[in-house]
Every structure is written in C-alpha cells, then in structure tokens.
Design a protein around this motif. Sequence first.
Motif, PDB file in Angstrom:
ATOM      1  N   VAL A 186      -0.428 -34.218  22.148  1.00 26.44           N
ATOM      2  CA  VAL A 186       0.199 -33.198  22.383  1.00 26.44           C
ATOM      3  C   VAL A 186       0.406 -32.262  20.885  1.00 26.44           C
ATOM      4  O   VAL A 186       1.052 -33.418  20.141  1.00 26.44           O
ATOM      5  CB  VAL A 186       2.382 -33.562  22.363  1.00 26.44           C
ATOM      6  N   GLN A 238      13.764 -26.153  31.082  1.00 26.26           N
ATOM      7  CA  GLN A 238      14.317 -26.420  29.975  1.00 26.26           C
ATOM      8  C   GLN A 238      15.110 -25.564  29.904  1.00 26.26           C
ATOM      9  O   GLN A 238      15.977 -25.296  28.928  1.00 26.26           O
ATOM     10  CB  GLN A 238      13.245 -26.647  29.520  1.00 26.26           C
ATOM     11  N   ASP A 293       6.249 -34.104  31.911  1.00 27.87           N
ATOM     12  CA  ASP A 293       4.792 -33.257  31.661  1.00 27.87           C
ATOM     13  C   ASP A 293       4.120 -33.618  31.118  1.00 27.87           C
ATOM     14  O   ASP A 293       2.981 -32.695  31.577  1.00 27.87           O
ATOM     15  CB  ASP A 293       5.709 -31.798  30.947  1.00 27.87           C
ATOM     16  N   ILE A 294       4.051 -34.560  29.721  1.00 32.88           N
ATOM     17  CA  ILE A 294       2.920 -34.910  29.162  1.00 32.88           C
ATOM     18  C   ILE A 294       1.966 -35.766  30.242  1.00 32.88           C
ATOM     19  O   ILE A 294       0.972 -36.015  30.176  1.00 32.88           O
ATOM     20  CB  ILE A 294       3.745 -35.519  28.400  1.00 32.88           C
ATOM     21  N   ALA A 312       8.326 -24.116  30.127  1.00 31.51           N
ATOM     22  CA  ALA A 312       8.758 -24.919  31.072  1.00 31.51           C
ATOM     23  C   ALA A 312      10.527 -24.080  31.231  1.00 31.51           C
ATOM     24  O   ALA A 312      11.431 -23.924  30.699  1.00 31.51           O
ATOM     25  CB  ALA A 312       9.284 -25.799  29.641  1.00 31.51           C
ATOM     26  N   VAL A 360       1.988 -25.782  29.252  1.00 30.90           N
ATOM     27  CA  VAL A 360       3.495 -25.879  30.831  1.00 30.90           C
ATOM     28  C   VAL A 360       4.750 -24.758  30.420  1.00 30.90           C
ATOM     29  O   VAL A 360       4.748 -24.173  29.002  1.00 30.90           O
ATOM     30  CB  VAL A 360       4.895 -26.870  30.555  1.00 30.90           C
ATOM     31  N   LEU A 375      -1.591 -31.294  26.432  1.00 33.39           N
ATOM     32  CA  LEU A 375      -0.487 -30.600  27.080  1.00 33.39           C
ATOM     33  C   LEU A 375       0.731 -30.363  26.276  1.00 33.39           C
ATOM     34  O   LEU A 375       0.973 -31.169  25.216  1.00 33.39           O
ATOM     35  CB  LEU A 375       0.431 -32.106  28.338  1.00 33.39           C
ATOM     36  N   THR A 376       0.949 -28.345  25.894  1.00 31.90           N
ATOM     37  CA  THR A 376       1.647 -28.530  25.284  1.00 31.90           C
ATOM     38  C   THR A 376       2.585 -27.480  26.008  1.00 31.90           C
ATOM     39  O   THR A 376       1.909 -26.764  27.376  1.00 31.90           O
ATOM     40  CB  THR A 376       0.944 -27.930  23.916  1.00 31.90           C
ATOM     41  N   GLY A 377       3.376 -26.575  25.067  1.00 31.14           N
ATOM     42  CA  GLY A 377       3.878 -25.813  26.421  1.00 31.14           C
ATOM     43  C   GLY A 377       5.212 -24.446  25.278  1.00 31.14           C
ATOM     44  O   GLY A 377       5.700 -24.990  23.905  1.00 31.14           O
ATOM     45  N   ASP A 378       6.522 -23.827  26.273  1.00 31.23           N
ATOM     46  CA  ASP A 378       6.813 -23.247  25.304  1.00 31.23           C
ATOM     47  C   ASP A 378       8.283 -23.271  26.966  1.00 31.23           C
ATOM     48  O   ASP A 378       8.389 -23.285  27.955  1.00 31.23           O
ATOM     49  CB  ASP A 378       6.770 -22.373  25.310  1.00 31.23           C
ATOM     50  N   ARG A 379       9.529 -23.827  25.952  1.00 28.65           N
ATOM     51  CA  ARG A 379      10.963 -22.631  26.979  1.00 28.65           C
ATOM     52  C   ARG A 379      10.941 -21.310  27.315  1.00 28.65           C
ATOM     53  O   ARG A 379      10.929 -20.123  26.144  1.00 28.65           O
ATOM     54  CB  ARG A 379      12.097 -22.880  26.653  1.00 28.65           C
ATOM     55  N   GLN A 435      10.608 -33.838  29.693  1.00 29.18           N
ATOM     56  CA  GLN A 435       9.102 -33.756  28.931  1.00 29.18           C
ATOM     57  C   GLN A 435       8.034 -34.481  29.022  1.00 29.18           C
ATOM     58  O   GLN A 435       6.964 -34.774  28.992  1.00 29.18           O
ATOM     59  CB  GLN A 435       9.755 -33.483  27.709  1.00 29.18           C
TER      60      GLN A 435
HETATM   61  N1  TRP Z   1      10.455 -28.472  24.266  1.00 31.85           N
HETATM   62  C1  TRP Z   1       9.115 -27.446  24.254  1.00 31.85           C
HETATM   63  C2  TRP Z   1       9.965 -26.411  23.054  1.00 31.85           C
HETATM   64  O1  TRP Z   1      11.024 -25.905  22.997  1.00 31.85           O
HETATM   65  C3  TRP Z   1       8.538 -26.986  25.414  1.00 31.85           C
HETATM   66  C4  TRP Z   1       7.836 -28.297  25.971  1.00 31.85           C
HETATM   67  C5  TRP Z   1       8.249 -28.491  27.223  1.00 31.85           C
HETATM   68  C6  TRP Z   1       7.254 -29.312  25.624  1.00 31.85           C
HETATM   69  N2  TRP Z   1       7.881 -29.459  27.648  1.00 31.85           N
HETATM   70  C7  TRP Z   1       6.964 -30.145  26.850  1.00 31.85           C
HETATM   71  C8  TRP Z   1       6.067 -28.813  24.776  1.00 31.85           C
HETATM   72  C9  TRP Z   1       6.350 -31.409  26.643  1.00 31.85           C
HETATM   73  C10 TRP Z   1       5.203 -31.015  24.345  1.00 31.85           C
HETATM   74  C11 TRP Z   1       5.408 -30.916  25.733  1.00 31.85           C
HETATM   75  O2  TRP Z   1       9.235 -25.532  22.881  1.00 31.85           O
END
Ligand code: TRP
Length: 373
Positions: free
Chosen positions: A187, A87, A178-179, A84, A82, A48-52, A175
């Motif tokens: 992660v 966020q 999310d995971i 996000a 994700v 699981l990974t992602g961006d705001r 967060q």
């Molecule tokens: N906070 C991460 C960012 O700023 C994005 C993110 C949201 C994330 N939920 C997550 C990263 C869970 C890893 C796991 O890019």
Amino acid sequence: MNQTITVDEQVEEQLSEEISDASLQRSLARSRQIEEDISTHPGRYRILTGDRPTGRLHIGHYFGSLANRVRLQNLGVHTMLVVADYQVIYDRDGVGQLQENVLSGLADYLACGIDPEQSTIFTHSSVTALNQLLLPFLSLVTVPELQRNPTVKDELANNPHRPMSGLMLTFPVHQAADILFCKANLVPVGKDQLPHIEVARVIARRFDERYGRGQAGDPIFPQPDALMSPAPAILGLDGTKMSKSRGNTIEIGMTADETAKLIKRAKTDSERQITFDPVNRPEVSNLVQLAALATGGEPQQIADELGDAGGGGLKKLVTEALNEHFAPIRARRAELAADPDHLRSVLREGNAKATAIAEQTLAEVRQAMQMAY
Ligand code: TRP
C-alpha cells in the motif's frame, strides 16, 4: 481457538499515533528493500491504493501519489484503485456532488496514465462482498484501539461539537477490507498513514489466529507492507497544506489560464534572490519544488538559475512548467470528460473484476469461519 485479543506492546504502539522513530525507520528500510525488488519481480506484488471522491483531484494528488501509481503500474505491478465513495460520508451529512466527483476523478486517473487494462479501478460501494468482510473484521478490533487511531483522534479533536459517526470510528477497519479483500501486499502511503496499514496487518494476523486458514493451510490474508511515498510534500499556494477546503489548490483539470491566475496570487516574499530553503522560505521553496517536479529538474539548480529573478520570475517559470507538463494530460482529460458513458463503462468493468475477487475471498472466509452452508 477461542482466544481473547491480546494487544502486545508493539501492536499497541503501531496502532496509536506515536509511531516511534524506530518503527518509522523499520518501515522506511523495508520500503526501500521492496522498491528495489519491484522492478525485477513486479509479479510478486499487488498494490491497493485509492482516494475519497470528495472533490476534484489537484496537483498535490498528482505529484504526491498519482504519478507514482502510474510508475508502479508501468513497472508491471498489478494495481487496484479504490474510489472510496463510502468514505465520503464518514464525516459529513450528505453525499454532495458524488457522481460528478467520481467521474471527474476517473477522468483524471485515465488522463494521467492509469490504464484500466492493467489497473482495476472500482467504487467500493459496488463490491458487496468486500463490504461484508467488515463484519468479521469488526470482531477483531476493540473500540479502544479504534479510538487511538490518529485520524479518528484528529476528527474528535477538530470537531469537538460534532458527535462522531459510527462509520468514522470504524473506517480504518473498512479501509482494511479495501486492502485485504484483494489480498494486496503493498500500500503506497505517506508516513502519517502507517497506522492505517497496521490496522490491516493486525486484522490479517488476528483473523488467522482466531478463525483459521484457507484449504491449503496458508493464512487467508497477507500482512500488507507500506510503500513509503518518495514524493516531497507539496504545499498549497498560500503556503499551508494543499487542500480543496482551503481554496489553495491547482486542479489537474484546470485550464492554463486558470493555472496562471492562481499562481499569480501565490504567496512569496520580497527577497529577489530565489533560493531553495524549505525551512526558512516555505512558500518560495514550494514553488521552486513544483517547477522541479514539473520539469524533472533539481530544485537547487532551478533556484540557482533563477538567481535574482524575484517572485515574478519564479511564478512565470512555475506557470510555464506546470502548463507544459499538464497540457497533454488536460487534452486527454477533456476528451474523457466529454464521454461519461465511456467512463461509466470503465467503472462497471472494474467493479465486475473487483467483485469476482471479493467473492472468491469471501468464500474462503466463510469456509474458515464454518459459515459455508
Ligand atoms: N483514505 C484514503 C484517502 O483519503 C482512501 C482509501 C480508501 C485508501 N481505502 C484505502 C487508501 C485503502 C489506501 C488503502 O485518500
């Protein structure tokens, strides 16, 4: 089953800013082990990974994480990505150009090689059951623990005049949802993100201790591991951290001309001899590093080949290297961006898949908590 939270010393250390050297070494060693195992057993892992979605994705995102996500996906690891969107609002008063940022980031993902057949891309605001996990999870952490989180602490330190929102204070728990909603066990992160993973590990553990297990008698949530990013840190064109708010980025979706113009203005020094010496010549070395990343070469060798070409020669090489590397990505991106209906349908499918997973997990959680009526 009615234990109060006991914070042993190790957990305390890991939830706070001062990730000790020993604990960092442990994470690095574990990460190397996993990295070796991934290519032979990709099916053991869910990432699981992602961006705001606060702005456009840039080449720092690309070389720092996106390229690695594509690599892991192509090794056959199931990847959850994700977007996000909740966020976005933890530290600002409005959503800004949210819809545009989400679609533009999605076009970047797909253009860079994220394949929606192999990776599930979703906006977490759309996955109701994921968000509901926040309630039991909030019962498993204390306010002092949250106040020790490094990102939360930075926010306080950097914005002393802006009272912190409740969402900011609790975002590490969101967060963790999310995971954990998809039971991800891996992660990918940089080392500054280790405390976030620790929050998810602590919640997984405490949920098991306090609320019980699934029907087969196993813990409901795995404790996720960090996969430490192999990428070197990329600086912005002014030599400081690359970030949109500093105006020192090259966006993935920029044109070749825009890229050339920005690199022309990049900071270098007056020494003609090009060397790779990140400590003493951070700006020049950063450009050498970028050329290396874009061409797949070694920074030292690139510096040697440039010899006394000076800042001008270095910039010419970096411009060509980046524009060549990103040309096919940018061409695909332009096609994708021209079809927002297609982008939305990719997101809808990802959201449907994520929702099915989240509902299954929430059902297990309700069962364990005697809340299945
Ligand atoms: N906070 C991460 C960012 O700023 C994005 C993110 C949201 C994330 N939920 C997550 C990263 C869970 C890893 C796991 O890019």
